[in-house]
Scaffold this active site. Sequence first.
Site, PDB file in Angstrom:
ATOM      1  CG  ASN A  86      -1.669  -1.249   1.192  1.00 21.07           C
ATOM      2  OD1 ASN A  86      -1.361  -2.085   2.071  1.00 21.07           O
ATOM      3  ND2 ASN A  86      -2.468  -1.603   0.306  1.00 21.07           N
ATOM      4  CB  VAL A  93       0.127   5.852   2.454  1.00 22.57           C
ATOM      5  CG1 VAL A  93      -0.475   5.143   3.338  1.00 22.57           C
ATOM      6  CG2 VAL A  93       1.768   6.072   3.019  1.00 22.57           C
ATOM      7  CB  CYS A  94      -3.194   3.301  -1.101  1.00 16.90           C
ATOM      8  SG  CYS A  94      -5.041   2.917  -1.396  1.00 16.90           S
ATOM      9  CB  VAL A  95      -4.537   3.604   4.515  1.00 16.90           C
ATOM     10  CG1 VAL A  95      -4.526   5.049   4.887  1.00 16.90           C
ATOM     11  CG2 VAL A  95      -5.322   2.843   5.560  1.00 16.90           C
TER      12      VAL A  95
END
Length: 200
Positions: A86, A93-95
């Site tokens: 991620n 960042v991918c969250v």
Amino acid sequence: MSNVENVCPQVLRGVARELRRLAANPPAGIKLLLRDDDLTDVVALVDGPAETPYAGGVFRVRLVLGREFPTVPPRAYFLTRVFHPNVSSVGEVCVNTLKRDWRPELGLEHALLAVKCLLIAPNPDSALNADAAALLRDRYDDYFARAKLYTDIHARPDAASGPAHASAASEPSDAAPRAKRERRTQPPLAKDKRRILKRL
């Protein structure tokens, strides 16, 4: 680039209060690096969680607050290089907490904890690093070994003050000679790991 002049003064006052509170009483494993000149650029050191390939590492993380914060979530970046499904090659960042699940009342502490939790529970279904996602899904031992290698090389506690993803323009003028000195003083093990990493 600073967003201070674009953010509502009332919001900035709230951010300043939260940053002071977090500096005085930080969440476990997170240390805020306060800056007086730009409240919209928040940098913290995050300890790698135990029983993960990131254990023993210290990761430099940045939250960038846009002009519509807190309605729009902060953008999160790892400044320390990390092998994670991620996290993109440039540290983005991918969250979900900082995307569709964001609520204005969550605040900066929640954002930092979301980034730390990502080190505990990576999500291969929303990958920014396809190689890491594939290894996590199909060959966990290989994923763990690669992520641990990145941690050992890039997230050493003594290297936490030097962000790997920062641009060259932001480095002080003596950065190159200092980097040379640091390379000369690295233990042989770190050099061996760098050679292994180049072959991967």
